[in-house]
Write a protein that holds these residues in place. Structure first.
Motif, short mmCIF file in Angstrom:
data_model
loop_
_atom_site.label_atom_id
_atom_site.label_comp_id
_atom_site.label_asym_id
_atom_site.label_seq_id
_atom_site.Cartn_x
_atom_site.Cartn_y
_atom_site.Cartn_z
N TYR A 47 0.85 -1.22 0.02
CA TYR A 47 -0.17 -0.03 0.01
C TYR A 47 0.91 1.26 0.24
N ARG A 48 2.09 1.22 1.05
CA ARG A 48 2.95 2.18 0.91
C ARG A 48 3.50 2.59 -0.55
N ALA A 49 3.76 1.62 -1.31
CA ALA A 49 4.41 1.82 -2.40
C ALA A 49 3.44 2.47 -3.70
N LEU A 50 2.27 2.03 -3.38
CA LEU A 50 1.22 2.60 -4.37
C LEU A 50 0.91 3.81 -4.14
N GLU A 51 0.82 4.24 -2.88
CA GLU A 51 0.59 5.71 -2.30
C GLU A 51 1.60 6.52 -2.89
N LYS A 52 2.81 6.19 -2.75
CA LYS A 52 4.14 6.76 -3.03
C LYS A 52 3.99 7.23 -4.69
N LEU A 53 3.82 6.06 -5.46
CA LEU A 53 3.70 6.21 -6.83
C LEU A 53 2.61 6.88 -7.17
N ALA A 54 1.45 7.11 -6.54
CA ALA A 54 0.43 7.82 -7.23
C ALA A 54 0.70 9.46 -6.96
N GLY A 55 1.34 9.65 -5.76
CA GLY A 55 1.92 11.06 -5.53
C GLY A 55 2.80 11.58 -6.43
N LYS A 56 3.56 10.87 -6.68
CA LYS A 56 4.80 11.13 -8.07
C LYS A 56 3.97 11.27 -9.40
N CYS A 57 2.72 10.84 -9.57
CA CYS A 57 1.86 10.96 -10.72
C CYS A 57 0.94 12.01 -10.52
N LYS A 58 0.95 12.81 -9.44
CA LYS A 58 0.05 13.59 -9.09
C LYS A 58 -1.35 13.19 -8.91
N LEU A 59 -1.43 12.03 -8.52
CA LEU A 59 -2.78 11.26 -7.98
C LEU A 59 -2.76 10.94 -6.60
N THR A 60 -4.16 10.70 -6.01
CA THR A 60 -4.13 10.37 -4.76
C THR A 60 -4.87 9.23 -4.43
N VAL A 61 -4.70 8.25 -3.41
CA VAL A 61 -5.54 7.40 -3.05
C VAL A 61 -6.96 7.82 -2.53
N ILE A 62 -7.97 7.56 -3.12
CA ILE A 62 -9.28 7.87 -2.56
C ILE A 62 -9.89 6.67 -1.74
N ASP A 63 -9.72 5.66 -2.21
CA ASP A 63 -10.37 4.53 -1.49
C ASP A 63 -9.74 3.21 -1.60
N MET A 64 -9.35 2.20 -0.58
CA MET A 64 -8.65 1.02 -0.84
C MET A 64 -9.39 0.14 0.14
N ASP A 65 -9.78 -0.97 -0.59
CA ASP A 65 -10.10 -2.21 0.06
C ASP A 65 -9.23 -3.64 -0.32
N THR A 66 -9.27 -4.55 0.74
CA THR A 66 -8.84 -5.93 -0.06
C THR A 66 -9.86 -6.62 -0.14
N VAL A 67 -9.58 -7.69 -1.19
CA VAL A 67 -10.51 -8.78 -1.55
C VAL A 67 -9.70 -10.13 -1.52
N ILE A 68 -10.55 -11.40 -1.30
CA ILE A 68 -9.92 -12.56 -1.45
C ILE A 68 -9.05 -12.81 -0.23
N SER A 69 -9.60 -13.67 0.64
CA SER A 69 -8.99 -13.68 2.06
C SER A 69 -7.88 -14.95 1.83
N GLU A 70 -8.01 -15.84 0.93
CA GLU A 70 -6.90 -17.01 0.92
C GLU A 70 -6.92 -17.87 2.44
N VAL A 71 -7.95 -17.55 3.11
CA VAL A 71 -7.82 -18.23 4.50
C VAL A 71 -7.45 -19.86 4.34
N GLY A 72 -8.50 -20.29 3.61
CA GLY A 72 -8.40 -21.68 3.39
C GLY A 72 -6.82 -22.17 2.72
N VAL A 73 -6.08 -21.43 1.85
CA VAL A 73 -4.79 -21.66 1.38
C VAL A 73 -3.84 -21.52 2.77
N ILE A 74 -4.15 -20.63 3.39
CA ILE A 74 -3.10 -20.32 4.50
C ILE A 74 -3.51 -21.29 5.50
N ASN A 75 -4.54 -21.60 5.92
CA ASN A 75 -4.79 -22.95 6.79
C ASN A 75 -4.24 -24.06 6.52
#
Ligand SMILES: [Zn+2]
Length: 298
Positions: free
Chosen positions: A226-254
């Motif tokens: 997330y930190r890298a994406l936020e930094k990259l956005a800033g360099k391109c004069k953009l900003t993060v308006i919203d961020m969510d995560t999807v796909i837990s992979e809980v079964g895979v980790i278990n």
């Protein structure tokens, strides 16, 4: 896999020197990396400044292009086989876009057979796509989306877009800043960029490390934190308006935590990890396998 393996030098187990080139962190543009692991010929490094995980060395453009051309593109078949899974993700992504902009013109970069554009059309959007695979582009056109079968840089668009989307595309691009800047020029006033990308911060990646399938050694050149994406956005004069995560992979980790194969084990089908954290809590902590991000002009 044969198309991938032919680039590997059998003595070192790594990609042969002539196919690859070294690079600094694609976000910070400095060399401040630590070696994480080698996988399928590629070496993943982490930038200590922004936490991006990236391939270094990385394929030269010429060979990356050659590799993709020889690869049979099965994206539309994969998506079609499991369309319910994808449509859920598409609907969630579109909801996060519609929190910021009303339905207008939407452009999907790498639109494949147009399944996401179908969802958008149903919701009242004017749908445009860019797709390099001719067969898939034709298929999407057949569903009355406006689809360009050429590189995004060379399309002479006659309209601006309220939303430009990249589903599982951005991690394949070596120079993310170049594309973000170019895409910004396509936006209407108040328009947004949406992307879904694998997350270097995800619990699955951090626990499974090189066993995690987001690290394929060749195609996924940049795995953003997330930190890298936020930094990259800033360099391109953009900003993060919203961020969510999807796909837990809980079964895979278990599976993995139960000493089984992460992707083929059958240890645990519950939605809770070691009775400590369930899927909902995992996403509250933004630890899901992929990020869905909305960017706007800063
Ligand atoms: Zn960095």
């Amino acid at each position: 896999m044969a198309n991938h393996r032919k680039y590997i030098d059998s003595a070192s187990g790594l990609f042969a020197d002539r196919f690859v080139e070294n690079r600094p962190c694609p976000v910070c543009d400095v060399d401040s990396e630590i070696f994480l692991f080698a996988k399928e010929g590629g070496q993943y490094k982490k930038c200590t400044r922004c936490d991006i995980v990236y391939l270094n060395p990385v394929f030269k453009d010429k060979y990356l292009e050659e590799y993709y051309r020889a690869n049979h593109d099965l994206q539309s078949e994969i998506v079609e086989e499991d369309s319910e899974f994808y449509i859920d993700l598409y609907e969630k992504g579109l909801r996060s876009i519609e929190k910021v902009v009303k339905p207008g013109n939407i452009l999907d970069i790498g639109c494949s057979a147009g399944l996401f554009l179908d969802v958008c059309k149903m919701a009242g959007w004017n749908t445009y796509g860019v797709e390099l695979n001719t067969k898939e582009a034709e298929y999407a056109k057949g569903k009355s989306h406006t689809v360009y079968n050429e590189l995004i840089e060379s399309v002479p668009f006659d309209t601006k877009f309220d939303a430009v989307t990249l589903w599982d595309v951005f991690e394949h691009l070596k120079n993310g800043a170049y594309y973000l800047k170019h895409i910004s020029t396509l936006l209407a006033d108040g328009g947004v960029i949406f992307m879904q990308i694998p997350s270097a911060d995800s619990l699955a990646a951090k626990i499974l490390q090189e066993k995690c399938n987001m690290f394929d050694g060749l195609e996924h050149v940049n795995i953003y934190s997330y930190r890298a994406l936020e930094k990259l956005a800033g360099k391109c004069k953009l900003t993060v308006i919203d961020m969510d995560t999807v796909i837990s992979e809980v079964g895979v980790i278990n599976n993995y935590l139960n000493y089984e194969s992460p992707y083929f084990g059958k240890a645990d089908k519950t939605s809770c990890l070691l009775n400590l954290i369930d899927e909902e809590a995992l996403h509250q902590h933004k630890l899901g396998y992929k990020m869905q991000v909305v960017l706007g002009r800063a």
